[in-house]
Scaffold this motif. Structure first.
Motif, mmCIF file in Angstrom:
data_model
loop_
_atom_site.group_PDB
_atom_site.id
_atom_site.type_symbol
_atom_site.label_atom_id
_atom_site.label_comp_id
_atom_site.label_asym_id
_atom_site.label_seq_id
_atom_site.Cartn_x
_atom_site.Cartn_y
_atom_site.Cartn_z
ATOM 1 N N ALA A 132 -1.410 -1.979 -4.221
ATOM 2 C CA ALA A 132 -2.657 -1.231 -4.147
ATOM 3 C C ALA A 132 -2.512 0.113 -4.840
ATOM 4 O O ALA A 132 -1.408 0.565 -5.154
ATOM 5 N N ALA A 133 -3.629 0.751 -5.068
ATOM 6 C CA ALA A 133 -3.619 2.104 -5.622
ATOM 7 C C ALA A 133 -3.026 3.072 -4.609
ATOM 8 O O ALA A 133 -3.046 2.819 -3.396
ATOM 9 N N GLU A 139 -9.390 -3.342 -1.042
ATOM 10 C CA GLU A 139 -9.741 -3.081 -2.432
ATOM 11 C C GLU A 139 -8.846 -3.870 -3.385
ATOM 12 O O GLU A 139 -9.307 -4.423 -4.393
ATOM 13 N N SER A 140 -7.565 -3.948 -3.051
ATOM 14 C CA SER A 140 -6.613 -4.625 -3.937
ATOM 15 C C SER A 140 -6.801 -6.133 -3.950
ATOM 16 O O SER A 140 -6.358 -6.810 -4.882
ATOM 17 N N HIS A 182 -9.306 10.393 -2.693
ATOM 18 C CA HIS A 182 -10.330 9.641 -1.983
ATOM 19 C C HIS A 182 -10.996 10.569 -0.961
ATOM 20 O O HIS A 182 -10.313 11.434 -0.388
ATOM 21 N N LEU A 213 -2.932 6.403 -2.215
ATOM 22 C CA LEU A 213 -3.995 6.807 -1.299
ATOM 23 C C LEU A 213 -4.980 7.781 -1.937
ATOM 24 O O LEU A 213 -6.175 7.761 -1.621
ATOM 25 N N HIS A 271 -8.617 0.368 3.559
ATOM 26 C CA HIS A 271 -9.511 0.341 2.392
ATOM 27 C C HIS A 271 -8.742 -0.041 1.135
ATOM 28 O O HIS A 271 -9.188 -0.884 0.350
ATOM 29 N N ARG A 272 -7.577 0.577 0.924
ATOM 30 C CA ARG A 272 -6.780 0.243 -0.266
ATOM 31 C C ARG A 272 -6.311 -1.216 -0.208
ATOM 32 O O ARG A 272 -6.247 -1.900 -1.248
ATOM 33 N N VAL A 311 0.863 -1.186 0.000
ATOM 34 C CA VAL A 311 0.000 0.000 0.000
ATOM 35 C C VAL A 311 0.899 1.236 0.000
ATOM 36 O O VAL A 311 1.514 1.553 1.021
#
Length: 261
Positions: free
Chosen positions: A113-114, A251-252, A119, A116, A247-248, A85
């Motif tokens: 992951a994307a 999400e990943s 958001h 941060l 969350h990231r 992350v």
């Protein structure tokens, strides 16, 4: 003595019935800084993430300047899958090149992951930091007509980074009801002092600087020096940041796992 579990098809271990597999490790990927406050801030954020998810293994790796470096963190994890992350607020060279290159050298399956941002949780943290600095919690129309915010980011030559910063500026403007102008400490325009001057020339006599940075350091100091009113602290270990990291991470997990060659 506990019997070993034979491997299943493809050499993968079989998880016994009733036992959940361990979750992939979460690796926070920080940029790194010569400022010791940056490392302390990232470690504080890691501690907050661990408190939110005590059963999740959380580790830290840096792109440069601080230990542990990301390749060393991944090597120490061995064959443990990991989700990286980035503690970066938008796209850029580190997200597009450096982190994928380091992840590809890992011996275990990894995914990245994307970044941060952008958001809504970042807008929440930015708003909270402005309130801490002195932004009024209940601004009237007269205040809003004379006020504005410069969203002070590090800056990047990647056009995607500027797009991401503008989107965050829009999210923060929606919360505050005043203009929020992106500006940069390096590599992009406008510079933070120029943005402050431009807003002042438009009759915005109270211009706050919202530090769109994850931790203290050279860029945060440079941006703060341009302030003529209030300057918020970097996002740091705010609770919304910890929630966004998780969350990231989750999400990943929707993406397929890939193993390094």
């Amino acid at each position: 003595m506990t019997a070993s579990i034979p491997p299943g098809p493809g050499g993968r271990p079989i998880t016994p019935i009733g036992r959940r597999p361990a979750p992939p490790a979460l690796v926070l990927v920080a940029h790194g800084s010569r400022d010791p406050r940056a490392l302390a801030t990232v470690e504080a954020l890691m501690g907050r993430v661990r408190r939110l998810r005590p059963a999740l293994p959380v580790h830290l790796g840096h792109i440069e300047l601080n230990e542990p470096l990301l390749p060393d963190t991944l090597a120490a994890l061995g064959d443990t899958p990991a989700v990286l992350v980035p503690l970066l607020l938008g796209r850029g060279h580190h997200v597009g090149q450096d982190i994928p290159r380091m992840a590809a050298a890992a011996s275990a399956p990894t995914r990245t992951a994307a970044p941060l941002g952008p958001h809504p949780l970042l807008a929440e943290a930015l708003h909270a930091r402005l309130l801490e600095a002195g932004w009024p919690p209940a601004a009237d129309d007269a205040f809003r007509r004379s006020s504005a915010v410069v969203l002070a980011a590090a800056g990047s030559r990647d056009p995607g980074s500027a797009t991401d910063t503008r989107r965050t500026a829009g999210l923060l403007a929606g919360r505050l009801g005043v203009p929020v102008i992106p500006a940069y400490a390096s590599a992009a325009a406008p510079a933070v002092p120029a943005a402050v001057r431009a807003l002042t020339a438009r009759g915005r006599h109270r211009v706050a600087i919202a530090s769109y940075l994850t931790a203290p350091g050279r860029f945060a100091t440079r941006c703060a020096a341009a302030g003529s009113w209030i300057v918020s602290a970097p996002l740091g270990a705010h609770e919304a940041m910890a929630r966004l990291v998780l969350h990231r991470y989750h999400e990943s997990l929707a993406a397929p796992w890939t193993s390094a060659a």
